[in-house]
Design a protein around this motif. Sequence first.
Motif, PDB file in Angstrom:
ATOM      1  N   ASP B  55       0.891  -1.157   0.000  1.00 28.07           N
ATOM      2  CA  ASP B  55       0.000   0.000   0.000  1.00 28.07           C
ATOM      3  C   ASP B  55       0.925   1.201   0.000  1.00 28.07           C
ATOM      4  O   ASP B  55       1.640   1.437   0.974  1.00 28.07           O
ATOM      5  CB  ASP B  55      -0.889  -0.013   1.246  1.00 28.07           C
ATOM      6  N   ILE B  56       0.951   1.942  -1.111  1.00 28.86           N
ATOM      7  CA  ILE B  56       1.983   2.963  -1.279  1.00 28.86           C
ATOM      8  C   ILE B  56       1.600   4.329  -0.691  1.00 28.86           C
ATOM      9  O   ILE B  56       2.266   5.324  -0.936  1.00 28.86           O
ATOM     10  CB  ILE B  56       2.351   3.135  -2.773  1.00 28.86           C
ATOM     11  N   ILE B  87       8.890  -9.630  -9.047  1.00 25.83           N
ATOM     12  CA  ILE B  87       7.941  -9.201 -10.084  1.00 25.83           C
ATOM     13  C   ILE B  87       6.939  -8.283  -9.401  1.00 25.83           C
ATOM     14  O   ILE B  87       6.246  -8.690  -8.455  1.00 25.83           O
ATOM     15  CB  ILE B  87       7.215 -10.409 -10.728  1.00 25.83           C
ATOM     16  N   LEU B  88       6.906  -7.035  -9.851  1.00 25.83           N
ATOM     17  CA  LEU B  88       5.994  -6.041  -9.284  1.00 25.83           C
ATOM     18  C   LEU B  88       4.795  -5.926 -10.218  1.00 25.83           C
ATOM     19  O   LEU B  88       4.960  -5.739 -11.429  1.00 25.83           O
ATOM     20  CB  LEU B  88       6.728  -4.695  -9.158  1.00 25.83           C
ATOM     21  N   VAL B  89       3.590  -6.043  -9.648  1.00 23.45           N
ATOM     22  CA  VAL B  89       2.380  -6.108 -10.476  1.00 23.45           C
ATOM     23  C   VAL B  89       1.450  -4.939 -10.178  1.00 23.45           C
ATOM     24  O   VAL B  89       1.174  -4.636  -9.013  1.00 23.45           O
ATOM     25  CB  VAL B  89       1.614  -7.432 -10.197  1.00 23.45           C
ATOM     26  N   ALA B 102       6.187   2.695  -5.232  1.00 25.46           N
ATOM     27  CA  ALA B 102       6.289   1.278  -4.856  1.00 25.46           C
ATOM     28  C   ALA B 102       7.751   0.832  -4.803  1.00 25.46           C
ATOM     29  O   ALA B 102       8.158   0.092  -3.903  1.00 25.46           O
ATOM     30  CB  ALA B 102       5.509   0.420  -5.847  1.00 25.46           C
ATOM     31  N   MET B 103       8.557   1.311  -5.765  1.00 30.27           N
ATOM     32  CA  MET B 103       9.976   0.926  -5.748  1.00 30.27           C
ATOM     33  C   MET B 103      10.674   1.520  -4.528  1.00 30.27           C
ATOM     34  O   MET B 103      11.469   0.841  -3.870  1.00 30.27           O
ATOM     35  CB  MET B 103      10.654   1.366  -7.051  1.00 30.27           C
ATOM     36  N   ASN B 104      10.363   2.768  -4.201  1.00 30.46           N
ATOM     37  CA  ASN B 104      10.967   3.364  -3.002  1.00 30.46           C
ATOM     38  C   ASN B 104      10.597   2.563  -1.759  1.00 30.46           C
ATOM     39  O   ASN B 104      11.430   2.334  -0.886  1.00 30.46           O
ATOM     40  CB  ASN B 104      10.498   4.809  -2.828  1.00 30.46           C
ATOM     41  N   ILE B 115      13.954  -5.852 -10.205  1.00 32.74           N
ATOM     42  CA  ILE B 115      12.500  -5.655 -10.173  1.00 32.74           C
ATOM     43  C   ILE B 115      12.017  -5.681 -11.620  1.00 32.74           C
ATOM     44  O   ILE B 115      12.538  -4.961 -12.468  1.00 32.74           O
ATOM     45  CB  ILE B 115      12.097  -4.310  -9.525  1.00 32.74           C
ATOM     46  N   HIS B 116      11.029  -6.550 -11.874  1.00 33.76           N
ATOM     47  CA  HIS B 116      10.436  -6.672 -13.190  1.00 33.76           C
ATOM     48  C   HIS B 116       9.002  -6.150 -13.068  1.00 33.76           C
ATOM     49  O   HIS B 116       8.246  -6.616 -12.223  1.00 33.76           O
ATOM     50  CB  HIS B 116      10.448  -8.157 -13.597  1.00 33.76           C
ATOM     51  N   LEU B 117       8.635  -5.168 -13.885  1.00 34.15           N
ATOM     52  CA  LEU B 117       7.291  -4.585 -13.769  1.00 34.15           C
ATOM     53  C   LEU B 117       6.334  -5.232 -14.759  1.00 34.15           C
ATOM     54  O   LEU B 117       6.599  -5.267 -15.967  1.00 34.15           O
ATOM     55  CB  LEU B 117       7.356  -3.070 -14.007  1.00 34.15           C
TER      56      LEU B 117
END
Lengths: 315, 167
Positions: B55-56, B87-89, B102-104, B115-117
């Motif tokens: 949860d960003i 893997i970020l979805v 989200a990456m931060n 990280i693969h988006l």
Amino acid sequence: MENPQLNQHGELRHLLSIEGLPAGIVRHILDTAESFVAVAEREVKKVPLLRGKAIFNLFFENSTRTRTTFEIAAKRLSADVVNLNIGASSQSKGETLLDTVDNLAAMQADMFIVRHGQSGASHLIARHVAPHIHVINAGDGRHAHPTQGLLDMFTIRRYKQDFTRLRVAIVGDVLHSRVARSEIHALNVLGVPEIRVIAPKTLLPAEVEQMGVHVYHDMIKGLKDVDAVIMLRLQNERMRGALLPSAHEYYKYYGFTKDKLAHAKPDAIVMHPGPMNRGIEIESGVADGGQSVILPQVTFGIAVRMAVMSILAGS
Amino acid sequence: MQLPDAEQLVNQLIAQLRPLAGPGTGLVGIRSGGAWLAERMHSALGLTTPLGTLDISFYRDDFSRIGLHPAVEPSNIPFEVDGCSIILVDDVLYTGRTVRAAMNELFDYGRPASIHLAVLVDRGGRELPIAAQSVGARLALLPEQNIQLNQDSSGRFSLSLHRVEEN
């Protein structure tokens, strides 16, 4: 009457007292605090929400724990924190409270955390400051200590979930306790059906029943079948007045011992806002026992203060 | 405008991701749409590492303008991020600001190996130099159009278009 804590959109602008807060705001604070508990379990316990904000801890009265937890909360939100022990500086040189505040505002303060011996001090500051500055009451006289009340609610919810089926007892010096007042308001706002206060007549405010509580002078009767017990600190200075015969006699009737705890529900939780007087209001066996959640209260206090600060700063 | 079938897109995306799914792969969904998708992908890919959700809200760049999101939920990354291939979805890739946040946040858990988006829909309109490696569909939408992922009670996905409400 206009609520000085809310802005024109009904959002929380200052946190001065739980009295008069809509239940939705109280629940929003508790829900947000859940997310901050998760942050504290990470490798990096900081989030960038309040980067660049300056938060001033204005403590006109001594407190180590509350000031420290506010400081940690602000730092975990990436704010810059300045601690001012005012008792020792300007006020002793004769500066007025509002002059002190104006000077700090001129140093680009974004938020004041105020602890003051006089009831209403944080209200006065909140009414005085510019619209972009937020004020949190960290305890004013006998009036209120809302973040303590909120962290106690958070603790109860963590262990008991549903407020609407609970019986909660508050034990001790209710008369002088801003913590007790904040807790009673919070328990009422959240719909706790039975709130009990247990104390000798001399340590209860006049007409305390008006606050929606049941009064007990007999601790054993008062503890019967309760789900949570909140102990209050007996301030040593009160012992010297005429309010209590002796510490020994107080402990006999109102000291929280294992024998007395046995009258509460078997899964009742034991809380205390600290600092504790062991052997005066609470037995070590209870304070350190399996039902005690006194140390989790401290941990949750940081998350709750992070939630309050970030909600205020975003309003 | 005819929107693609979301179920079909999810299956395409899962097929694209299959070669990446190994024993050390961590899957993380961004709440809420991305978390729904990640849940489906997690079981379809048979991943052994537990599923993560982000949860960003605490990392958004518009906090000082619009304040805290009214319904923040805890983030939960139940695996070691350090050295993990993640893997970020997310459901929709638009400005790139959500992915930046989200990456931060992920980096506050540790230093991932990569990280693969993966996104269901890339609607263009990027404001940051961010790109997805796996994309279900590319759609050209107008700024006043808002595309939304929905999930019904049986778990089926669908896409819908809405007009952006003026503030």
